[in-house]
Design a protein around this motif. Structure first.
Motif, mmCIF file in Angstrom:
data_model
loop_
_atom_site.group_PDB
_atom_site.id
_atom_site.type_symbol
_atom_site.label_atom_id
_atom_site.label_comp_id
_atom_site.label_asym_id
_atom_site.label_seq_id
_atom_site.Cartn_x
_atom_site.Cartn_y
_atom_site.Cartn_z
ATOM 1 N N GLY A 164 35.156 -26.343 -69.362
ATOM 2 C CA GLY A 164 35.995 -26.430 -70.552
ATOM 3 C C GLY A 164 35.196 -26.897 -71.758
ATOM 4 N N LEU A 165 34.304 -27.872 -71.541
ATOM 5 C CA LEU A 165 33.431 -28.330 -72.622
ATOM 6 C C LEU A 165 32.550 -27.185 -73.125
ATOM 7 C CD1 LEU A 165 32.189 -31.868 -71.455
ATOM 8 C CD2 LEU A 165 33.505 -31.362 -73.519
ATOM 9 N N TRP A 166 31.984 -26.445 -72.172
ATOM 10 C CA TRP A 166 31.098 -25.320 -72.529
ATOM 11 C C TRP A 166 31.859 -24.295 -73.382
ATOM 12 C CZ3 TRP A 166 26.203 -24.399 -69.634
ATOM 13 C CH2 TRP A 166 25.492 -23.312 -70.136
ATOM 14 N N ALA B 55 28.154 -29.545 -72.828
ATOM 15 C CA ALA B 55 28.428 -29.273 -71.414
ATOM 16 C C ALA B 55 27.238 -29.646 -70.543
ATOM 17 C CB ALA B 55 28.783 -27.801 -71.227
ATOM 18 N N VAL B 56 26.038 -29.268 -70.992
ATOM 19 C CA VAL B 56 24.825 -29.613 -70.234
ATOM 20 C C VAL B 56 24.650 -31.130 -70.185
ATOM 21 C CG1 VAL B 56 22.309 -29.439 -70.176
ATOM 22 C CG2 VAL B 56 23.687 -27.433 -70.741
ATOM 23 N N GLU B 57 24.918 -31.809 -71.294
ATOM 24 C CA GLU B 57 24.826 -33.266 -71.310
ATOM 25 C C GLU B 57 25.817 -33.882 -70.317
ATOM 26 O OE1 GLU B 57 25.396 -34.574 -75.334
ATOM 27 O OE2 GLU B 57 23.253 -34.473 -75.767
ATOM 28 N N PHE B 58 27.043 -33.340 -70.274
ATOM 29 C CA PHE B 58 28.043 -33.865 -69.333
ATOM 30 C C PHE B 58 27.595 -33.664 -67.893
ATOM 31 C CE2 PHE B 58 31.527 -32.831 -66.418
ATOM 32 C CZ PHE B 58 32.177 -34.055 -66.380
ATOM 33 N N ASP C 288 10.068 -34.755 -77.309
ATOM 34 C CA ASP C 288 11.451 -35.203 -77.145
ATOM 35 C C ASP C 288 12.114 -34.335 -76.076
ATOM 36 O OD1 ASP C 288 13.613 -36.806 -77.617
ATOM 37 O OD2 ASP C 288 14.319 -35.697 -79.376
ATOM 38 N N ILE C 289 12.234 -34.850 -74.864
ATOM 39 C CA ILE C 289 12.671 -34.074 -73.689
ATOM 40 C C ILE C 289 14.125 -33.623 -73.846
ATOM 41 C CG2 ILE C 289 12.944 -34.107 -71.185
ATOM 42 C CD1 ILE C 289 10.850 -36.385 -71.165
ATOM 43 N N ASN C 290 14.377 -32.310 -73.695
ATOM 44 C CA ASN C 290 15.750 -31.816 -73.820
ATOM 45 C C ASN C 290 16.492 -31.957 -72.490
ATOM 46 O OD1 ASN C 290 15.534 -29.357 -72.137
ATOM 47 N ND2 ASN C 290 14.161 -28.637 -73.751
ATOM 48 N N ASN C 291 17.799 -31.736 -72.528
ATOM 49 C CA ASN C 291 18.630 -32.010 -71.356
ATOM 50 C C ASN C 291 18.527 -30.939 -70.277
ATOM 51 O OD1 ASN C 291 20.056 -34.572 -71.680
ATOM 52 N ND2 ASN C 291 20.862 -33.660 -73.546
ATOM 53 N N TRP C 292 18.075 -29.726 -70.619
ATOM 54 C CA TRP C 292 17.826 -28.743 -69.569
ATOM 55 C C TRP C 292 16.689 -29.228 -68.665
ATOM 56 C CZ3 TRP C 292 20.932 -25.214 -67.913
ATOM 57 C CH2 TRP C 292 21.848 -24.595 -68.771
ATOM 58 N N VAL C 293 15.656 -29.781 -69.296
ATOM 59 C CA VAL C 293 14.539 -30.338 -68.521
ATOM 60 C C VAL C 293 15.019 -31.523 -67.691
ATOM 61 C CG1 VAL C 293 12.289 -31.475 -68.640
ATOM 62 C CG2 VAL C 293 12.797 -29.562 -70.180
ATOM 63 N N SER C 294 15.830 -32.395 -68.302
ATOM 64 C CA SER C 294 16.359 -33.566 -67.593
ATOM 65 C C SER C 294 17.175 -33.137 -66.387
ATOM 66 C CB SER C 294 17.225 -34.406 -68.536
ATOM 67 O OG SER C 294 16.478 -34.883 -69.619
ATOM 68 N N LEU C 295 18.080 -32.169 -66.594
ATOM 69 C CA LEU C 295 18.915 -31.681 -65.498
ATOM 70 C C LEU C 295 18.058 -31.111 -64.374
ATOM 71 C CD1 LEU C 295 21.718 -31.072 -64.363
ATOM 72 C CD2 LEU C 295 21.726 -28.947 -65.675
ATOM 73 N N GLY C 296 17.044 -30.325 -64.734
ATOM 74 C CA GLY C 296 16.168 -29.743 -63.720
ATOM 75 C C GLY C 296 15.424 -30.801 -62.921
#
Length: 342
Positions: A55-57, A65-68, A285-293
């Protein structure tokens, strides 16, 4: 992300509805939660979190959404490590199996209420002071080092200051009185061990927030996303307790994996703070796609390696010696009556 008041109200209302549903269906009649029942509820709560993220996405975009999802996975994984402490508390207080769900439900609701205060304070500080990122990063790095350093130490529960204060202020009955937290005897109000263990669970989870709240602020600084990620993680934690049970002890490398995740997020916070001061280039500055991975890969490797180690070397599995199937007084009396009748 700008969140209108009505969305806050609707979100909190939806979470309260889920809690009410849980109380009506699961806790209407106290019983020992089976593995199958716990598995269905875990799937239900994970599905709710996934639908919320979708729903956020759809309505807010890809970035929130990725942050959540990243925050939710981080909080949920940190919660798994806390389950072992919950098991120790349950065993120490000899909580009857049929009442364990209520204890976790009320205790975690208290923890969520207290975490909400932490989240509000943290969001306000971050909005005003960039140096708070350095503080949060230092907390996470220190926690990561402590987790590795104390990995092989025996876990024993000692009542914290809050629980001891409750015992000091109120007289406590010797045994459980059904699922009641308060009883009146001889014109005097007493609390039962049920109330004490709820306080123990809630206050223990509050201590866990010392690392989980800075960790998720390292992923997103949006208070709405921080709150919802915490809420969905905590909501599913109760049923995960019954689903995993003794399996938690087989995750022998979990602490190492979580230490890596906390250390990574701590480093991310330092880099983000330096970026805010224009002290490092944008690509650091690390993005959240990298963090999620990174989080998903570390958790996968940790889980697989732990299960392989436990299978290859059963002695590496921690022998908890925990009794999570204690009988309630009314159960014991019924059992004794049946034995006498035979």
């Amino acid at each position: 992300m700008t969140v209108p008041l009505w969305l806050w109200v609707a979100t909190v209302g939806g979470l309260l509805a889920l809690i009410a549903l849980d109380l009506v269906i699961v806790d209407r009649k106290p019983h020992e939660v089976t593995t199958g029942e716990a598995a269905r509820w875990v799937i239900f709560y994970i599905s709710c979190a996934v639908l919320f993220g979708i729903g956020l996405w759809f309505f807010a975009g890809q970035h929130p959404a990725v942050e959540f999802f990243t925050g939710y996975i981080t909080e949920y994984s940190l919660s798994v490590d806390n389950l072992f402490i919950f098991m120790i508390i349950m065993s120490s207080f000899k909580v009857p199996a049929i009442h364990q769900h209520r204890v976790l439900l009320v205790g975690i609701l208290l923890a969520l209420a207290m975490r909400s205060v932490f989240i509000a304070v943290g969001a306000a500080l971050i909005a005003q002071f960039v140096w708070v990122f350095f503080l949060f990063g230092a907390i996470l790095v220190w926690t990561a080092v402590s987790m590795v350093r104390n990995k092989d130490e025996d876990e024993e529960y000692e009542e914290n200051a809050v629980t001891r204060l409750v015992r000091k202020v109120f007289p406590v009955t010797e045994d459980y009185v059904g699922h009641k937290s308060f009883v009146k005897r001889e014109g005097r109000r007493w609390i039962t061990p049920m109330f004490v263990v709820i306080v123990a669970i809630g206050s223990a989870d509050l201590l866990f927030a010392v690392d989980s709240i800075p960790a998720i602020f390292g992923i997103t600084q949006d208070a709405f996303l921080v709150f919802t990620a915490n809420a969905f993680a905590l909501m599913g934690l109760r049923q995960l307790f019954f689903l995993l049970g003794g399996l938690v002890s087989k995750l022998v490398y979990l602490s190492y994996g979580l230490a890596v995740i906390l250390g990574f997020i701590g480093a991310k916070l330092f880099l983000h703070a330096l970026h805010e001061y224009d002290a490092v280039p944008d690509w650091l500055d690390i993005n959240n796609w990298v963090s999620l991975g990174v989080i998903v890969v570390v958790l996968t490797i940790t889980t697989v390696a732990s299960l392989m180690k436990a299978k290859r070397d059963p002695e590496s599995v921690h022998a908890t010696g925990l009794d999570l199937h204690a009988e309630a007084p009314e159960e014991r009396e019924a059992r004794e009556a049946r034995e006498e009748a035979r």
